[in-house]
Design a protein around this motif. Structure first.
Motif, PDB file in Angstrom:
ATOM      1  N   ASP A   1     -33.906 -77.601 -15.845  1.00  0.00           N
ATOM      2  CA  ASP A   1     -34.232 -77.767 -14.422  1.00  0.00           C
ATOM      3  C   ASP A   1     -33.910 -79.182 -13.964  1.00  0.00           C
ATOM      4  O   ASP A   1     -33.371 -79.404 -12.873  1.00  0.00           O
ATOM      5  CB  ASP A   1     -35.711 -77.465 -14.169  1.00  0.00           C
ATOM      6  CG  ASP A   1     -35.987 -75.972 -14.128  1.00  0.00           C
ATOM      7  OD1 ASP A   1     -37.152 -75.564 -14.285  1.00  0.00           O
ATOM      8  OD2 ASP A   1     -35.015 -75.202 -13.937  1.00  0.00           O
ATOM      9  N   VAL A   2     -34.220 -80.146 -14.812  1.00  0.00           N
ATOM     10  CA  VAL A   2     -33.933 -81.544 -14.478  1.00  0.00           C
ATOM     11  C   VAL A   2     -32.422 -81.769 -14.405  1.00  0.00           C
ATOM     12  O   VAL A   2     -31.914 -82.444 -13.510  1.00  0.00           O
ATOM     13  CB  VAL A   2     -34.569 -82.485 -15.527  1.00  0.00           C
ATOM     14  CG1 VAL A   2     -34.214 -83.920 -15.247  1.00  0.00           C
ATOM     15  CG2 VAL A   2     -36.073 -82.294 -15.543  1.00  0.00           C
ATOM     16  N   VAL A   3     -31.709 -81.160 -15.349  1.00  0.00           N
ATOM     17  CA  VAL A   3     -30.248 -81.280 -15.342  1.00  0.00           C
ATOM     18  C   VAL A   3     -29.687 -80.676 -14.060  1.00  0.00           C
ATOM     19  O   VAL A   3     -28.804 -81.247 -13.409  1.00  0.00           O
ATOM     20  CB  VAL A   3     -29.652 -80.566 -16.577  1.00  0.00           C
ATOM     21  CG1 VAL A   3     -28.143 -80.515 -16.508  1.00  0.00           C
ATOM     22  CG2 VAL A   3     -30.104 -81.246 -17.854  1.00  0.00           C
TER      23      VAL A   3
ATOM     24  N   ARG B   1     -36.613 -72.633  -9.969  1.00  0.00           N
ATOM     25  CA  ARG B   1     -36.720 -73.929  -9.280  1.00  0.00           C
ATOM     26  C   ARG B   1     -35.426 -74.722  -9.437  1.00  0.00           C
ATOM     27  O   ARG B   1     -34.847 -75.215  -8.462  1.00  0.00           O
ATOM     28  CB  ARG B   1     -37.905 -74.703  -9.897  1.00  0.00           C
ATOM     29  CG  ARG B   1     -38.517 -75.725  -8.998  1.00  0.00           C
ATOM     30  CD  ARG B   1     -39.823 -76.285  -9.588  1.00  0.00           C
ATOM     31  NE  ARG B   1     -39.800 -76.487 -11.020  1.00  0.00           N
ATOM     32  CZ  ARG B   1     -39.317 -77.568 -11.641  1.00  0.00           C
ATOM     33  NH1 ARG B   1     -38.815 -78.550 -10.925  1.00  0.00           N
ATOM     34  NH2 ARG B   1     -39.345 -77.654 -12.945  1.00  0.00           N
ATOM     35  N   GLY B   2     -34.979 -74.828 -10.684  1.00  0.00           N
ATOM     36  CA  GLY B   2     -33.751 -75.570 -10.950  1.00  0.00           C
ATOM     37  C   GLY B   2     -32.551 -74.912 -10.299  1.00  0.00           C
ATOM     38  O   GLY B   2     -31.677 -75.583  -9.732  1.00  0.00           O
ATOM     39  N   LEU B   3     -32.503 -73.587 -10.374  1.00  0.00           N
ATOM     40  CA  LEU B   3     -31.352 -72.862  -9.821  1.00  0.00           C
ATOM     41  C   LEU B   3     -31.278 -73.049  -8.312  1.00  0.00           C
ATOM     42  O   LEU B   3     -30.202 -73.258  -7.753  1.00  0.00           O
ATOM     43  CB  LEU B   3     -31.451 -71.380 -10.167  1.00  0.00           C
ATOM     44  CG  LEU B   3     -30.265 -70.519  -9.751  1.00  0.00           C
ATOM     45  CD1 LEU B   3     -28.998 -70.992 -10.434  1.00  0.00           C
ATOM     46  CD2 LEU B   3     -30.516 -69.057 -10.077  1.00  0.00           C
ATOM     47  N   THR B   4     -32.426 -72.979  -7.651  1.00  0.00           N
ATOM     48  CA  THR B   4     -32.435 -73.155  -6.193  1.00  0.00           C
ATOM     49  C   THR B   4     -31.936 -74.537  -5.809  1.00  0.00           C
ATOM     50  O   THR B   4     -31.117 -74.683  -4.896  1.00  0.00           O
ATOM     51  CB  THR B   4     -33.870 -72.947  -5.669  1.00  0.00           C
ATOM     52  OG1 THR B   4     -34.398 -71.766  -6.236  1.00  0.00           O
ATOM     53  CG2 THR B   4     -33.897 -72.851  -4.170  1.00  0.00           C
ATOM     54  N   GLU B   5     -32.408 -75.548  -6.518  1.00  0.00           N
ATOM     55  CA  GLU B   5     -31.938 -76.910  -6.224  1.00  0.00           C
ATOM     56  C   GLU B   5     -30.447 -77.026  -6.460  1.00  0.00           C
ATOM     57  O   GLU B   5     -29.719 -77.653  -5.676  1.00  0.00           O
ATOM     58  CB  GLU B   5     -32.652 -77.898  -7.142  1.00  0.00           C
ATOM     59  CG  GLU B   5     -33.963 -78.384  -6.615  1.00  0.00           C
ATOM     60  CD  GLU B   5     -34.460 -79.582  -7.406  1.00  0.00           C
ATOM     61  OE1 GLU B   5     -35.480 -79.429  -8.103  1.00  0.00           O
ATOM     62  OE2 GLU B   5     -33.812 -80.635  -7.331  1.00  0.00           O
TER      63      GLU B   5
END
Lengths: 613, 318
Positions: free
Chosen positions: A460-462, A487-491
């Motif tokens: 997610d951070v990546v 969460r990560g994918l949306t960002e």
């Protein structure tokens, strides 16, 4: 007394010779008569399965798993003679030409020899070195991929460091496609070699196949004693044999270095003297590398042409991986000052290349280097990467695929290559801090492959770092990234709007119920490739959103979901006219009847439905 | 002349084997398995070591012998999922892990964890849940390492008495701890315990020990004294040299293991005992007047399941 004994002795002998069969008596007598003459031993053929998988270029499965991974090729067959898509087989990462059609695929290198088809390889160690008489490969699904079998003189299980490693081609052929995807035992006629071997290498090319090829086991048949010379055919010296190229590469232009005899100059080079310089260059640009090196030894004019750095703007040494050494690199060095694209994939293993040879080559030709392919280069270490970062400031493409022996610390040097546009780190041990540091500095990244990078702790951070820094990202491979969430994918999709290719196969933590796939479809109108392999939550609304928002979709993989119906797929096929690949294997609502119906609707779409029988 | 010598040798070995408690030689297991499946009406015949919703495996690696049983949770049938698929695949995967040596003998929980992880790596979308019990005999150290998740379990019998047994893990009545793969969206609703929740234990075993592992079908229908009675009938005589361990699986699957350093075995004797225990459990299950341990427990929980016991088990020979 004596006569009694001798009579007794005589009677016993006669009895013994009469009780034995006539044949036995004859041979025993002959043996006694012949004295020291040795009986020829019947050479025993040893049959062995692979003991251990030592090296390979890629595989479908997860790094610590025994499902669809290369380690299944060792040992006895688990599946054969059944055919089907089973977990106990060895499966490579790609098949067909789908990956070559993607934007992330590099253009092929010039001068690739016609006989070099290999795309992937696997190296197997056997228990005992033998002189091979046969090699059998059990292919249990979509056979036909094997293009080369090689044998090595080095014993991989000894503690001694490898010296004088020789590879000999036992068999080579073209990639084929067998009509039915049924299991078969592939046993080509192999060449006889002059050294015993217990290390085999299989090279494969699946470009003609309709689905992933799967291998179950390999048998090596051979004899322990060297076969008799009378039965041993001397190999025909092949003019295009790679063994010649080593001499050429190491001793280029040797006999003509003294050159400059005026008598030769006056006799001239025939019509070659009349041709313009650039025309000769154009002619020579069609030759393969060994031919170019041989041609350099023919006359002074051609020597000058063949050593012209303009002939070496692209250099692929991958087809010659077995022969390449520090010395070869040393001799090519002087010609490679204008080198832009270099392919050293598969080279240098078992001590063939070292840091010294590599760094001197990079210092000579790194300045103009734009693309560096170093897939499966196990000689690489942190010092080598440091050399690359220092000598190649303009590097735009770096491929370190399957360099799994590289220490995690080594990857920090990549962040110095700020012009990077394409970075492949498939199956490497890169860690969180290194990748974040790379993403901070390499903001021009267009293509990034982090498939099976298991050491990265938080994807997610990546993803959010990518969204923040790498706005021009065009393709992203996150195959088997185990903890990417919605969460990560949306960002990611909010930040990287130019994304065209996204591989999220086997990412178990993405849940469709969060709406992340629908958000993805809406955010990426340019999407051309989407892999949601084995994401069991993909449902009809996701497919419908893709149909509505991604008209350019070409490749879609939704293997293994129970929630997608034929109706939404029909909508997708109607709305995405450019679709060419749709993988619906193990989707429980999509059976063969549905596949046939859909194929009838859109005949130019390859709809894949794998099976386990 | 020759036969007298060999007989004498056998006797000597037998006597030595019986007397010596600490044995430098590796122990080995001799096993037999027998079982009853459940689904008579559907007539489903499963392969090999599957009986009804139960599955089991016996596998050998260099220094260890491993047994495993898994009881598929029957409730999945109501949702159109075959409960035996999960338990069978789990056991086959654990068997493969053992055969390929991807385990540590002292850590049977590791086998369960890896086996469960491998289930998730299958392209086929598996659904279902099951209990699991895995027992590892380390041949060199003569130790038995066990782990148990749910209401299957094991008994170790030495000299006619139970010396070790596993504990049942239940969330509430008739709902054991279970490994599961739920359909998407139902993760909150479906019970899913982690493999790390399994109880594990390790202890020494001796020559002549009998290890019984079974799914809840046995323990729910036969109290200990009945089991011990049956085990006593097993012929164990020095000259006979028939040792067997056996594991009984419930609802049927009966495996036997015997810890011994002799290779000869009277397989028929083991199988016979296995059959008799299974049959007895079967008979008791169908006896409407018999107050089985399960029925007793149900009563304690306020349920009158006397009649229900027979309904819960439908048995057929596989």
């Amino acid at each position: 007394m004596l006569t009694l004994l001798s009579m007794f002795y005589y009677i016993c002998l006669r009895r013994r010779s009469r009780s034995g069969t006539r044949g036995e008596a004859l041979t025993s007598r002959r043996a006694v008569e012949s004295g020291q003459r040795a009986v020829l031993p019947v050479s025993v053929e040893v049959e062995q399965y692979a003991k251990e998988v030592l090296d390979f270029s890629s595989h479908y499965g997860s790094e610590n798993s025994m499902s669809y991974t290369m380690w299944n090729l060792a040992g006895v067959p688990n599946v054969y003679p059944s055919s089907g898509d089973f977990t106990q087989t060895a499966v490579f990462r790609t098949y067909g030409t789908w990956w070559e059609q993607c934007a992330s695929a590099p253009p092929p290198f010039r001068r690739t020899p016609k006989g070099f088809y290999s795309q992937d390889y696997i190296e197997l160690g056997f228990e005992e070195p033998v002189y091979p008489t046969a090699v059998e490969v059990f292919e249990t699904y979509y056979p036909g991929a094997i293009v080369q079998i090689l044998a090595c003189s080095h014993n991989p299980f000894t503690q001694n460091p490898p010296t004088d490693v020789r590879w000999e081609v036992l068999w080579s052929g073209k990639p084929t496609k067998v009509l039915t995807p049924q299991a078969r035992q592939f046993s080509p006629k192999i060449k006889h070699i002059s050294f015993p071997t217990n290390l085999l290498r299989l090279e494969v090319n699946s470009s003609l196949l309709d689905y992933y090829t799967e291998l179950d086991a390999v048998i090596l048949r051979g004899v322990k004693e060297r076969p008799m010379l009378a039965l041993y055919k001397m190999p025909i010296i092949d003019i295009s044999d790679l063994s010649d190229s080593e001499e050429e590469l190491s001793d280029v232009g040797g006999p003509f270095r003294q050159g400059g005899d005026s008598k030769h100059q006056r006799t001239g080079n025939g019509y070659f003297d009349k041709l313009p310089y650039e025309l000769i260059q154009l002619i020579l640009s069609h030759l393969t590398l060994p031919d170019l090196c041989r041609l350099a030894q023919s006359c002074k004019l051609l020597h000058q042409h063949c050593c012209d750095p303009l002939q070496y703007t692209q250099l692929s040494l991958q087809p010659y991986w077995a022969r390449l050494s520090d010395a070869s690199l040393g001799h090519l060095q002087s010609r490679c000052t204008l080198l832009q694209r270099l392919n050293l994939s598969w080279t240098g293993n078992r001590g063939a290349l070292t840091l010294t040879g590599f760094s001197s080559f990079m210092k000579a030709c790194g300045l103009s280097l734009v693309c560096l392919e170093m897939s499966c280069c196990h000689f690489l270490n942190e010092a080598c990467l440091e050399v690359i970062s220092q000598t190649c400031p303009g590097l735009q493409e770096l491929n370190l695929s399957s360099c799994d022996r590289l220490h995690p610390q080594a990857f920090t040097h990549i962040s110095k290559l700020t012009r990077l546009r394409r970075l492949v780190l498939y199956r490497t041990k890169i860690e969180q801090t290194a990748i974040l540091s790379i993403l901070t500095f390499c903001i021009e990244l267009r293509h990034l492959n982090l498939g099976s990078c298991v050491r990265i702790e938080d994807y997610d951070v990546v993803a959010s770092m990518l969204a923040a820094r790498c706005r021009s990202l065009c393709s992203l491979d996150l195959w088997r990234c185990r903890n990417l969430t919605d969460r990560g994918l949306t960002e990611l999709v909010s930040g990287c709007r130019m994304l065209e290719e996204l591989d999220l196969g086997w990412c178990p933590t993405l849940q469709s119920s969060t709406g992340c796939f629908q958000h993805l479809a809406r955010s990426l109108p340019r999407l051309r490739k989407l892999f949601l392999t084995a994401n069991r939550t993909v449902c009809d609304s996701d497919i419908e959103e893709l149909a509505a928002s991604c008209p350019s979709l070409q490749h879609l993989d939704i293997l293994g979901t129970r929630l997608v119906s034929a109706a939404s797929l029909k909508k997708l096929l109607q709305s995405c006219p450019q679709l060419v690949l749709l993988d619906v294997s193990f989707c429980s609502q999509i059976d063969m009847r549905v596949v046939q119906e859909l194929s009838g609707l859109v005949p130019n779409v390859a709809i894949k439905k794998s099976f386990t029988q | 002349m020759l036969s007298v010598l060999s007989y004498g040798r056998l006797v000597a070995r037998a006597v030595l084997g019986g007397l010596s408690q600490t044995d430098g030689r590796d122990y080995s297991l001799i096993s037999a398995s027998y079982g009853f499946g459940k689904d008579f009406r559907k007539g489903i015949l499963k392969k090999g070591m599957c009986y009804g919703d139960d599955a089991c495996f016996i596998a050998r690696h260099k220094t260890a012998d491993v047994l495993g049983v898994a009881d598929g949770v029957g409730g999945w049938r109501d949702y159109g999922v075959d409960p035996s698929q999960f338990s069978a695949t789990l056991m086959r995967t654990c068997e493969r892990l053992v055969k390929e040596g991807r385990f540590t003998p002292s850590n049977p929980v590791g086998i369960l964890t890896s086996g469960y992880y491998e289930l998730l790596q299958n392209k086929v979308p598996l659904l279902g849940s099951s209990t699991a019990c895995i027992v590892v005999l380390d041949r060199r150290s003569h130790r038995l390492h066990t782990c148990n998740l749910g209401d299957s379990g094991f008994l170790v019998v030495r000299g006619g008495e139970v010396v070790h047994r596993s504990d049942e893990q239940q969330h509430y009545f008739n709902t054991p701890f279970q490994l599961s793969i739920a359909p998407p969206g139902a993760e909150g609703v479906v019970l899913s315990d982690s493999p790390e929740a399994a109880d594990s234990s390790s202890f020494d075993v001796q020559l002549g020990d009998i290890i019984l592992t079974a799914t809840d079908g046995l323990f729910d229908n036969m109290p200990d004294y009945m089991i011990l009675q049956e085990l006593k009938k097993l012929k164990v005589s020095l000259l006979d040299i028939s040792f067997c361990f056996y594991m009984m699986k419930t609802n049927s699957h009966f495996n036997a293991f015997y810890c011994c350093s002799f290779q000869t075995t009277n397989y028929d004797s083991i199988l016979q005992t296995a059959q008799s225990i299974a049959k007895q459990a079967h008979d008791l299950a169908y006896d409407p007047n018999y107050m089985s341990p399960f029925a007793q427990f149900a009563c304690d929980n306020g349920l009158n399941v006397r009649g229900k016991v027979t309904v819960l088990i439908k048995i057929v020979y596989c």
